[in-house]
Design a protein around this motif. Structure first.
Motif, mmCIF file in Angstrom:
data_model
loop_
_atom_site.group_PDB
_atom_site.id
_atom_site.type_symbol
_atom_site.label_atom_id
_atom_site.label_comp_id
_atom_site.label_asym_id
_atom_site.label_seq_id
_atom_site.Cartn_x
_atom_site.Cartn_y
_atom_site.Cartn_z
ATOM 1 N N GLN A 192 0.816 -1.278 0.018
ATOM 2 C CA GLN A 192 -0.062 0.110 0.079
ATOM 3 C C GLN A 192 0.743 1.235 -0.228
ATOM 4 O OE1 GLN A 192 -2.763 -2.728 -0.271
ATOM 5 N NE2 GLN A 192 -2.990 -0.527 -0.637
ATOM 6 N N ALA A 193 2.283 1.045 -0.546
ATOM 7 C CA ALA A 193 3.011 2.186 -0.428
ATOM 8 C C ALA A 193 3.893 2.415 -1.920
ATOM 9 C CB ALA A 193 3.818 2.164 0.602
ATOM 10 N N LEU A 194 3.204 1.962 -2.972
ATOM 11 C CA LEU A 194 3.836 2.039 -4.283
ATOM 12 C C LEU A 194 3.140 2.805 -4.971
ATOM 13 C CD1 LEU A 194 3.625 -1.852 -4.764
ATOM 14 C CD2 LEU A 194 5.522 -0.572 -4.025
ATOM 15 N N SER A 195 4.194 3.556 -5.609
ATOM 16 C CA SER A 195 3.538 4.740 -6.702
ATOM 17 C C SER A 195 3.213 4.054 -8.204
ATOM 18 C CB SER A 195 4.809 5.901 -7.114
ATOM 19 O OG SER A 195 5.043 6.677 -5.757
ATOM 20 N N LEU A 196 2.352 4.558 -8.932
ATOM 21 C CA LEU A 196 2.086 4.086 -10.119
ATOM 22 C C LEU A 196 2.029 5.178 -11.235
ATOM 23 C CD1 LEU A 196 -0.266 2.904 -7.589
ATOM 24 C CD2 LEU A 196 -0.874 1.269 -9.428
ATOM 25 N N ARG A 197 2.503 4.869 -12.259
ATOM 26 C CA ARG A 197 2.458 6.111 -13.375
ATOM 27 C C ARG A 197 2.041 5.381 -14.671
ATOM 28 N NH1 ARG A 197 6.363 6.547 -9.688
ATOM 29 N NH2 ARG A 197 7.664 4.997 -10.550
ATOM 30 N N LEU A 198 1.521 6.146 -15.437
ATOM 31 C CA LEU A 198 1.254 6.006 -16.956
ATOM 32 C C LEU A 198 1.406 7.013 -17.778
ATOM 33 C CD1 LEU A 198 -1.335 3.471 -18.197
ATOM 34 C CD2 LEU A 198 -1.238 5.607 -19.252
ATOM 35 N N SER A 199 1.933 7.050 -18.929
ATOM 36 C CA SER A 199 1.854 8.126 -19.855
ATOM 37 C C SER A 199 1.485 7.717 -21.235
ATOM 38 C CB SER A 199 3.412 8.791 -19.788
ATOM 39 O OG SER A 199 4.220 7.875 -20.477
ATOM 40 N N VAL A 200 1.063 8.710 -21.838
ATOM 41 C CA VAL A 200 0.687 8.484 -23.410
ATOM 42 C C VAL A 200 1.433 9.694 -24.082
ATOM 43 C CG1 VAL A 200 -1.479 8.400 -25.065
ATOM 44 C CG2 VAL A 200 -1.705 7.568 -22.494
ATOM 45 N N ASN A 201 2.058 8.876 -25.076
ATOM 46 C CA ASN A 201 2.858 9.834 -26.088
ATOM 47 C C ASN A 201 3.644 10.905 -25.171
ATOM 48 O OD1 ASN A 201 1.733 8.433 -28.280
ATOM 49 N ND2 ASN A 201 0.213 9.805 -28.365
ATOM 50 N N GLY A 202 4.456 10.332 -24.056
ATOM 51 C CA GLY A 202 5.100 11.168 -23.351
ATOM 52 C C GLY A 202 4.280 12.094 -22.214
ATOM 53 N N ASP A 203 3.161 12.024 -22.366
ATOM 54 C CA ASP A 203 2.249 12.969 -21.519
ATOM 55 C C ASP A 203 1.593 12.218 -20.322
ATOM 56 O OD1 ASP A 203 0.583 14.941 -20.548
ATOM 57 O OD2 ASP A 203 -1.304 14.198 -21.827
ATOM 58 N N VAL A 204 2.095 12.402 -19.028
ATOM 59 C CA VAL A 204 1.765 11.748 -17.997
ATOM 60 C C VAL A 204 0.280 12.009 -17.638
ATOM 61 C CG1 VAL A 204 2.065 11.563 -15.217
ATOM 62 C CG2 VAL A 204 3.907 12.154 -16.843
ATOM 63 N N ARG A 205 -0.557 10.698 -17.567
ATOM 64 C CA ARG A 205 -1.878 10.679 -17.388
ATOM 65 C C ARG A 205 -2.321 10.050 -15.927
ATOM 66 N NH1 ARG A 205 -4.624 9.927 -22.430
ATOM 67 N NH2 ARG A 205 -3.730 11.433 -24.128
ATOM 68 N N GLN A 206 -1.628 9.167 -15.430
ATOM 69 C CA GLN A 206 -2.036 8.791 -14.055
ATOM 70 C C GLN A 206 -0.554 8.723 -13.416
ATOM 71 O OE1 GLN A 206 -3.649 4.779 -15.858
ATOM 72 N NE2 GLN A 206 -4.878 5.157 -13.964
ATOM 73 N N ASN A 207 -0.681 9.292 -12.205
ATOM 74 C CA ASN A 207 0.304 9.347 -10.954
ATOM 75 C C ASN A 207 -0.283 9.360 -9.866
ATOM 76 O OD1 ASN A 207 2.768 10.009 -10.001
ATOM 77 N ND2 ASN A 207 2.818 11.887 -10.567
ATOM 78 N N GLY A 208 -0.250 8.089 -9.431
ATOM 79 C CA GLY A 208 -1.004 7.822 -8.265
ATOM 80 C C GLY A 208 -0.187 6.984 -7.198
ATOM 81 N N SER A 209 -0.913 6.385 -6.217
ATOM 82 C CA SER A 209 -0.284 5.578 -5.123
ATOM 83 C C SER A 209 -1.225 4.743 -4.586
ATOM 84 C CB SER A 209 -0.005 6.392 -3.866
ATOM 85 O OG SER A 209 0.527 5.662 -2.852
ATOM 86 N N ALA A 242 -6.664 7.334 -10.311
ATOM 87 C CA ALA A 242 -7.192 8.531 -11.226
ATOM 88 C C ALA A 242 -6.424 8.768 -12.631
ATOM 89 C CB ALA A 242 -7.448 9.715 -10.506
ATOM 90 N N GLY A 243 -7.158 9.276 -13.334
ATOM 91 C CA GLY A 243 -6.065 9.651 -14.657
ATOM 92 C C GLY A 243 -6.440 9.150 -15.987
#
Length: 277
Positions: A192-209, A242-243
Protein backbone atom coordinates in the motif's frame (compact mmCIF):
# COMPACT_ATOMS: atom_id res chain seq x y z
CA UNK A 1 13.81 -12.08 -6.19
CA UNK A 2 12.56 -11.29 -9.69
CA UNK A 3 11.05 -13.96 -11.92
CA UNK A 4 10.53 -13.47 -15.64
CA UNK A 5 10.27 -15.18 -19.03
CA UNK A 6 12.11 -14.12 -22.17
CA UNK A 7 12.22 -15.11 -25.81
CA UNK A 8 9.89 -15.18 -28.78
CA UNK A 9 6.13 -15.41 -28.27
CA UNK A 10 5.15 -18.92 -27.26
CA UNK A 11 8.75 -20.05 -26.71
CA UNK A 12 9.74 -18.05 -23.65
CA UNK A 13 12.33 -19.43 -21.23
CA UNK A 14 12.27 -18.73 -17.46
CA UNK A 15 14.65 -16.32 -15.74
CA UNK A 16 15.46 -15.37 -12.17
CA UNK A 17 17.33 -12.41 -10.71
CA UNK A 18 18.61 -12.08 -7.17
CA UNK A 19 20.44 -9.44 -5.12
CA UNK A 20 23.24 -8.97 -7.66
CA UNK A 21 20.73 -7.93 -10.36
CA UNK A 22 21.99 -10.45 -12.92
CA UNK A 23 19.46 -12.48 -14.86
CA UNK A 24 20.01 -16.24 -14.63
CA UNK A 25 18.61 -19.14 -16.63
CA UNK A 26 16.03 -21.09 -14.63
CA UNK A 27 15.84 -24.04 -17.01
CA UNK A 28 18.20 -26.22 -14.91
CA UNK A 29 15.50 -26.00 -12.24
CA UNK A 30 12.24 -25.83 -14.23
CA UNK A 31 11.08 -25.70 -17.84
CA UNK A 32 8.76 -22.74 -17.33
CA UNK A 33 7.21 -20.36 -14.81
CA UNK A 34 3.65 -21.55 -14.31
CA UNK A 35 1.19 -22.35 -11.51
CA UNK A 36 2.82 -25.76 -10.96
CA UNK A 37 6.40 -24.52 -10.62
CA UNK A 38 5.82 -21.15 -8.91
CA UNK A 39 5.21 -22.45 -5.35
CA UNK A 40 8.40 -24.54 -5.29
CA UNK A 41 10.51 -21.66 -6.61
CA UNK A 42 9.40 -19.52 -3.70
CA UNK A 43 10.99 -21.99 -1.28
CA UNK A 44 14.42 -20.81 -2.34
CA UNK A 45 17.02 -21.25 -5.06
CA UNK A 46 20.78 -21.62 -5.26
CA UNK A 47 21.17 -18.69 -7.61
CA UNK A 48 24.95 -18.90 -7.96
CA UNK A 49 24.60 -22.35 -9.50
CA UNK A 50 22.47 -21.03 -12.37
CA UNK A 51 24.04 -19.72 -15.60
CA UNK A 52 23.98 -15.97 -16.19
CA UNK A 53 22.01 -14.67 -19.19
CA UNK A 54 23.97 -11.65 -20.41
CA UNK A 55 21.37 -10.18 -22.76
CA UNK A 56 17.82 -11.40 -22.18
CA UNK A 57 15.59 -11.19 -25.22
CA UNK A 58 12.04 -9.95 -25.40
CA UNK A 59 10.31 -10.18 -22.03
CA UNK A 60 7.08 -12.12 -22.35
CA UNK A 61 4.31 -12.50 -19.76
CA UNK A 62 6.14 -13.44 -16.55
CA UNK A 63 3.81 -16.37 -15.87
CA UNK A 64 2.30 -18.92 -18.23
CA UNK A 65 -0.81 -20.99 -17.64
CA UNK A 66 -2.63 -18.35 -15.57
CA UNK A 67 -5.83 -19.88 -14.22
CA UNK A 68 -7.96 -16.77 -13.84
CA UNK A 69 -7.60 -13.01 -13.67
CA UNK A 70 -9.88 -11.40 -11.10
CA UNK A 71 -10.26 -7.64 -11.54
CA UNK A 72 -11.42 -4.99 -9.09
CA UNK A 73 -13.30 -1.94 -10.34
CA UNK A 74 -13.41 1.51 -8.75
CA UNK A 75 -10.89 0.62 -6.06
CA UNK A 76 -9.17 4.02 -5.80
CA UNK A 77 -10.97 6.89 -4.10
CA UNK A 78 -9.81 9.54 -6.57
CA UNK A 79 -10.70 7.31 -9.53
CA UNK A 80 -14.22 6.83 -8.20
CA UNK A 81 -14.51 10.59 -7.78
CA UNK A 82 -13.31 11.39 -11.31
CA UNK A 83 -15.83 9.01 -12.87
CA UNK A 84 -18.70 10.34 -10.75
CA UNK A 85 -19.22 6.99 -9.03
CA UNK A 86 -19.99 6.44 -5.38
CA UNK A 87 -17.29 4.78 -3.27
CA UNK A 88 -18.37 1.12 -3.19
CA UNK A 89 -19.30 -0.58 0.09
CA UNK A 90 -17.82 -3.85 -1.15
CA UNK A 91 -15.29 -4.58 -3.91
CA UNK A 92 -16.65 -4.52 -7.45
CA UNK A 93 -15.47 -7.73 -9.08
CA UNK A 94 -15.27 -8.94 -12.68
CA UNK A 95 -13.18 -11.52 -14.53
CA UNK A 96 -10.72 -11.11 -17.37
CA UNK A 97 -9.76 -14.02 -19.58
CA UNK A 98 -6.13 -15.21 -19.30
CA UNK A 99 -5.85 -15.21 -23.10
CA UNK A 100 -5.83 -11.39 -22.98
CA UNK A 101 -2.35 -11.50 -21.43
CA UNK A 102 0.62 -10.36 -23.53
CA UNK A 103 4.15 -9.27 -22.74
CA UNK A 104 4.91 -5.86 -21.24
CA UNK A 105 6.24 -4.38 -24.50
CA UNK A 106 4.07 -6.27 -26.98
CA UNK A 107 1.76 -4.41 -29.33
CA UNK A 108 -1.80 -3.85 -28.11
CA UNK A 109 -4.66 -4.05 -30.60
CA UNK A 110 -7.46 -1.49 -30.69
CA UNK A 111 -10.63 -3.49 -31.45
CA UNK A 112 -12.49 -2.97 -34.69
CA UNK A 113 -15.20 -0.37 -34.18
CA UNK A 114 -13.58 0.97 -31.01
CA UNK A 115 -13.81 4.67 -30.24
CA UNK A 116 -13.03 4.55 -26.49
CA UNK A 117 -10.04 2.30 -25.87
CA UNK A 118 -8.63 3.30 -22.47
CA UNK A 119 -5.60 2.50 -20.28
CA UNK A 120 -5.36 1.52 -16.61
CA UNK A 121 -2.12 1.03 -14.71
CA UNK A 122 -2.72 -1.55 -11.97
CA UNK A 123 -0.84 -3.48 -9.32
CA UNK A 124 -1.24 -7.18 -10.10
CA UNK A 125 -1.15 -9.69 -7.26
CA UNK A 126 -0.07 -13.26 -8.01
CA UNK A 127 -1.37 -16.00 -5.73
CA UNK A 128 1.14 -18.59 -4.47
CA UNK A 129 -0.98 -20.95 -2.40
CA UNK A 130 -4.64 -21.95 -2.29
CA UNK A 131 -6.87 -19.32 -0.72
CA UNK A 132 -10.25 -20.58 0.45
CA UNK A 133 -12.46 -18.89 3.08
CA UNK A 134 -9.52 -17.03 4.59
CA UNK A 135 -10.27 -15.75 8.11
CA UNK A 136 -8.24 -12.53 8.09
CA UNK A 137 -5.72 -10.36 6.28
CA UNK A 138 -2.75 -12.15 7.86
CA UNK A 139 -3.88 -15.41 6.28
CA UNK A 140 -4.39 -13.57 3.00
CA UNK A 141 -0.88 -12.11 3.07
CA UNK A 142 0.54 -15.62 3.37
CA UNK A 143 -1.14 -16.55 0.08
CA UNK A 144 0.48 -13.76 -1.96
CA UNK A 145 3.47 -14.97 -4.00
CA UNK A 146 4.45 -11.88 -5.97
CA UNK A 147 3.50 -8.58 -7.55
CA UNK A 148 3.67 -7.26 -11.12
CA UNK A 149 2.54 -4.42 -13.37
CA UNK A 150 -0.72 -4.90 -15.23
CA UNK A 151 -2.29 -2.60 -17.83
CA UNK A 152 -6.00 -3.37 -17.65
CA UNK A 153 -6.82 -2.03 -21.11
CA UNK A 154 -10.54 -1.32 -21.52
CA UNK A 155 -12.97 -0.33 -24.26
CA UNK A 156 -15.38 2.01 -22.48
CA UNK A 157 -18.16 2.04 -25.07
CA UNK A 158 -18.21 -1.76 -25.14
CA UNK A 159 -18.02 -1.82 -21.35
CA UNK A 160 -20.58 0.80 -20.39
CA UNK A 161 -22.77 1.75 -23.35
CA UNK A 162 -23.56 -1.52 -25.08
CA UNK A 163 -25.61 -3.19 -22.34
CA UNK A 164 -24.90 -6.31 -20.32
CA UNK A 165 -21.86 -6.77 -18.11
CA UNK A 166 -18.41 -5.18 -18.26
CA UNK A 167 -16.78 -8.28 -19.73
CA UNK A 168 -17.04 -7.34 -23.41
CA UNK A 169 -15.13 -4.11 -22.79
CA UNK A 170 -12.39 -5.90 -20.87
CA UNK A 171 -11.64 -9.09 -22.80
CA UNK A 172 -10.55 -7.94 -26.25
CA UNK A 173 -7.36 -9.60 -27.49
CA UNK A 174 -4.08 -8.23 -26.05
CA UNK A 175 -5.99 -6.24 -23.39
CA UNK A 176 -3.75 -7.27 -20.45
CA UNK A 177 -0.04 -6.52 -20.82
CA UNK A 178 1.65 -8.09 -17.77
CA UNK A 179 5.21 -7.83 -16.44
CA UNK A 180 8.08 -7.42 -17.19
CA UNK A 181 8.68 -9.53 -14.11
CA UNK A 182 7.20 -10.86 -10.90
CA UNK A 183 8.71 -9.37 -7.76
CA UNK A 184 8.35 -11.83 -4.89
CA UNK A 185 6.24 -10.68 -1.96
CA UNK A 186 9.15 -10.65 0.47
CA UNK A 187 10.65 -7.80 -1.59
CA UNK A 188 7.54 -5.61 -1.12
CA UNK A 189 7.31 -4.63 2.56
CA UNK A 190 4.12 -2.61 2.07
CA UNK A 191 2.00 -3.07 -1.07
CA UNK A 192 0.00 0.00 0.00
CA UNK A 193 2.99 2.31 -0.46
CA UNK A 194 3.77 1.97 -4.17
CA UNK A 195 3.67 4.75 -6.75
CA UNK A 196 2.00 4.01 -10.11
CA UNK A 197 2.52 6.03 -13.28
CA UNK A 198 1.25 5.91 -16.86
CA UNK A 199 1.94 8.21 -19.80
CA UNK A 200 0.56 8.43 -23.33
CA UNK A 201 2.96 9.75 -25.97
CA UNK A 202 5.10 11.15 -23.15
CA UNK A 203 2.18 12.95 -21.46
CA UNK A 204 1.68 11.77 -17.87
CA UNK A 205 -1.94 10.73 -17.43
CA UNK A 206 -1.87 8.69 -14.20
CA UNK A 207 0.37 9.41 -11.21
CA UNK A 208 -1.02 7.80 -8.09
CA UNK A 209 -0.27 5.61 -5.10
CA UNK A 210 -1.64 2.31 -3.86
CA UNK A 211 -2.27 4.14 -0.58
CA UNK A 212 -5.42 5.51 -2.27
CA UNK A 213 -6.95 2.03 -2.57
CA UNK A 214 -10.37 1.66 -1.00
CA UNK A 215 -9.80 -2.03 -0.32
CA UNK A 216 -6.17 -2.98 0.29
CA UNK A 217 -4.37 -5.92 -1.26
CA UNK A 218 -4.74 -8.33 1.64
CA UNK A 219 -8.37 -7.41 2.23
CA UNK A 220 -9.07 -8.11 -1.45
CA UNK A 221 -7.49 -11.57 -1.23
CA UNK A 222 -9.44 -12.33 1.94
CA UNK A 223 -12.68 -11.03 0.45
CA UNK A 224 -12.34 -12.92 -2.83
CA UNK A 225 -11.65 -16.17 -1.00
CA UNK A 226 -15.18 -16.02 0.44
CA UNK A 227 -16.66 -16.27 -3.08
CA UNK A 228 -14.15 -18.32 -5.07
CA UNK A 229 -11.10 -20.46 -4.50
CA UNK A 230 -7.88 -18.72 -5.51
CA UNK A 231 -5.17 -21.07 -6.75
CA UNK A 232 -1.42 -20.67 -7.32
CA UNK A 233 -0.92 -18.67 -10.50
CA UNK A 234 -4.21 -16.80 -10.30
CA UNK A 235 -3.83 -13.04 -10.78
CA UNK A 236 -5.73 -10.16 -9.18
CA UNK A 237 -5.78 -6.78 -10.93
CA UNK A 238 -6.36 -4.51 -7.96
CA UNK A 239 -7.79 -1.39 -9.61
CA UNK A 240 -6.46 1.81 -11.15
CA UNK A 241 -5.76 5.32 -9.83
CA UNK A 242 -7.23 8.52 -11.21
CA UNK A 243 -6.30 9.80 -14.65
CA UNK A 244 -7.99 7.42 -17.09
CA UNK A 245 -9.50 8.94 -20.24
CA UNK A 246 -12.98 7.99 -19.02
CA UNK A 247 -12.59 10.31 -16.04
CA UNK A 248 -10.97 13.30 -17.72
CA UNK A 249 -13.31 15.35 -19.89
CA UNK A 250 -11.72 16.15 -23.22
CA UNK A 251 -8.90 13.64 -22.81
CA UNK A 252 -8.57 11.63 -26.04
CA UNK A 253 -8.93 7.88 -25.98
CA UNK A 254 -6.20 5.74 -27.49
CA UNK A 255 -5.68 5.60 -31.24
CA UNK A 256 -3.41 3.60 -33.53
CA UNK A 257 0.16 4.80 -33.17
CA UNK A 258 -0.17 5.92 -29.55
CA UNK A 259 2.64 4.83 -27.23
CA UNK A 260 1.86 3.98 -23.61
CA UNK A 261 4.49 3.70 -20.86
CA UNK A 262 3.53 2.11 -17.54
CA UNK A 263 5.59 2.00 -14.35
CA UNK A 264 5.26 0.90 -10.70
CA UNK A 265 7.96 1.30 -8.06
CA UNK A 266 10.26 -1.73 -8.08
CA UNK A 267 8.21 -3.62 -10.64
CA UNK A 268 9.82 -2.32 -13.83
CA UNK A 269 8.33 -0.60 -16.83
CA UNK A 270 6.06 -1.41 -19.76
CA UNK A 271 6.19 0.20 -23.22
CA UNK A 272 3.38 -0.50 -25.69
CA UNK A 273 2.48 0.74 -29.13
CA UNK A 274 -1.22 0.55 -29.95
CA UNK A 275 -2.26 -0.72 -33.38
CA UNK A 276 -5.58 -1.15 -35.16
CA UNK A 277 -6.88 -4.71 -35.17
Amino acid sequence: MRLARHGTTGSEAPLVSGPDGAWRDLRPVCDDLNPDTLPSLLDGLELDALPVVERPGRFGPPLSGIGKIVCVGLNYRQHATETGAAVPDEPIIFLKSPDTVVGPDDRVLIPRGSVKTDYEVELAVVIGREARYLPDEAAAAACVAAYAISNDVSEREFQLERGGQWDKGKNCETFNPLGPWLLTADEVPDPQALSLRLSVNGDVRQNGSTSDMIFGVFELVRYLSQFMVLYPGDVINTGTPAGVALGLAGTPYLRAGDVVDVEIDGLGRQHQTFEQA
